[in-house]
Design a protein around this motif. Structure first.
Motif, PDB file in Angstrom:
ATOM      1  N   HIS A 215      -0.901  -6.472  -9.003  1.00  0.00           N
ATOM      2  CA  HIS A 215      -1.757  -6.961  -7.977  1.00  0.00           C
ATOM      3  C   HIS A 215      -1.463  -6.505  -6.714  1.00  0.00           C
ATOM      4  CE1 HIS A 215      -2.593 -10.365 -10.711  1.00  0.00           C
ATOM      5  NE2 HIS A 215      -1.161 -10.208 -10.952  1.00  0.00           N
ATOM      6  N   PHE A 216      -2.328  -5.990  -5.850  1.00  0.00           N
ATOM      7  CA  PHE A 216      -2.103  -5.289  -4.733  1.00  0.00           C
ATOM      8  C   PHE A 216      -2.188  -6.265  -3.437  1.00  0.00           C
ATOM      9  CE2 PHE A 216      -3.389  -1.965  -7.739  1.00  0.00           C
ATOM     10  CZ  PHE A 216      -2.461  -1.333  -7.463  1.00  0.00           C
ATOM     11  N   GLU A 217      -1.526  -5.736  -2.448  1.00  0.00           N
ATOM     12  CA  GLU A 217      -1.466  -6.452  -1.043  1.00  0.00           C
ATOM     13  C   GLU A 217      -1.750  -5.280  -0.116  1.00  0.00           C
ATOM     14  OE1 GLU A 217       1.056  -9.531   1.494  1.00  0.00           O
ATOM     15  OE2 GLU A 217       1.356  -9.445  -0.492  1.00  0.00           O
ATOM     16  N   LEU A 218      -2.643  -5.437   0.708  1.00  0.00           N
ATOM     17  CA  LEU A 218      -3.005  -4.228   1.753  1.00  0.00           C
ATOM     18  C   LEU A 218      -1.924  -4.772   3.075  1.00  0.00           C
ATOM     19  CD1 LEU A 218      -6.502  -3.597   1.869  1.00  0.00           C
ATOM     20  CD2 LEU A 218      -4.887  -2.259   0.750  1.00  0.00           C
ATOM     21  N   ASP A 219      -1.216  -3.570   3.518  1.00  0.00           N
ATOM     22  CA  ASP A 219      -0.300  -3.882   4.568  1.00  0.00           C
ATOM     23  C   ASP A 219      -1.243  -3.924   5.715  1.00  0.00           C
ATOM     24  OD1 ASP A 219       2.216  -4.034   3.474  1.00  0.00           O
ATOM     25  OD2 ASP A 219       2.305  -1.912   3.161  1.00  0.00           O
ATOM     26  N   HIS A 220      -1.223  -4.556   6.724  1.00  0.00           N
ATOM     27  CA  HIS A 220      -1.963  -4.724   7.947  1.00  0.00           C
ATOM     28  C   HIS A 220      -0.885  -4.671   9.151  1.00  0.00           C
ATOM     29  CE1 HIS A 220      -5.856  -5.151   6.081  1.00  0.00           C
ATOM     30  NE2 HIS A 220      -5.211  -5.931   5.257  1.00  0.00           N
ATOM     31  N   ALA A 221      -0.470  -3.395   9.381  1.00  0.00           N
ATOM     32  CA  ALA A 221       0.508  -3.354  10.477  1.00  0.00           C
ATOM     33  C   ALA A 221      -0.264  -3.012  11.981  1.00  0.00           C
ATOM     34  CB  ALA A 221       1.334  -2.236  10.273  1.00  0.00           C
TER      35      ALA A 221
ATOM     36  N   SER B  41       0.959  -1.241  -0.128  1.00  0.00           N
ATOM     37  CA  SER B  41      -0.035   0.065  -0.070  1.00  0.00           C
ATOM     38  C   SER B  41       0.926   1.297  -0.055  1.00  0.00           C
ATOM     39  CB  SER B  41      -0.935   0.160   1.320  1.00  0.00           C
ATOM     40  OG  SER B  41      -0.040  -0.318   2.446  1.00  0.00           O
ATOM     41  N   GLY B  42       1.894   1.384   0.624  1.00  0.00           N
ATOM     42  CA  GLY B  42       2.878   2.256   0.543  1.00  0.00           C
ATOM     43  C   GLY B  42       3.472   2.892  -1.041  1.00  0.00           C
TER      44      GLY B  42
END
Length: 118
Positions: A112-118, A4-5
Motif C-alpha cells: 500500500h502506498f502513501e504519498l509524502d506531502h512535505a 514515496s522515497g
C-alpha cells in the motif's frame, strides 16, 4: 505503508538495473541502496530483484511491483490535489482487485502506498 522515497528507490534500481546508475538518478550514495532493497524485500516477504556482483534483474514479482509503482506515480501526477488517504484507498482497491493478467500470488505481495506531502 510505503513512503514515496522507498518507492522511488525501488523504481530507480528496477529501471536502471544498476545500483550505481540508480544512485546517480536519486542523487544519493550507492552504498545504502542494496541494503534498502533487501529491507524492502524482507518487509514485503518476497524477492523483487535478482542480483549478483555483475548484474541486477527483476523477478516476476519485481516486475509486477514496478508496474504497480508506475501506476501509482501516474495516478498521483494526474490528480495532484488528491489526499494521501485517497491515494492509499485507490492502492488498496488495486491490490484487492488485481488485473486478471497478473498472477494471483503476486497481488498478495503488493504494498500500500502513501504519498509524502512535505
Amino acid at each position: 505503508m510505503w513512503r514515496s522515497g522507498r518507492r522511488d528507490t525501488f523504481v530507480a534500481v528496477a529501471e536502471k538495473l544498476r545500483f550505481s546508475r540508480a544512485a546517480a538518478r536519486l542523487h544519493v550514495s550507492q552504498l545504502p541502496l542494496p541494503q534498502a532493497i533487501l529491507a524492502l524485500e524482507r518487509e514485503l516477504g518476497a524477492q523483487r530483484l535478482h542480483r549478483n556482483s555483475r548484474q541486477v534483474s527483476l523477478t516476476q514479482t519485481g516486475d509486477v511491483l514496478l508496474r504497480h509503482c508506475r501506476h501509482r506515480v501516474r495516478d498521483a501526477d494526474r490528480a495532484p490535489r488528491r489526499s494521501a488517504a485517497e491515494v492509499c484507498i485507490s492502492s488498496t482497491e488495486a491490490v484487492a482487485h488485481p488485473s486478471t493478467t497478473e498472477p494471483k500470488q503476486d497481488a498478495a505481495h503488493l504494498p500500500h502506498f502513501e504519498l509524502d506531502h512535505a
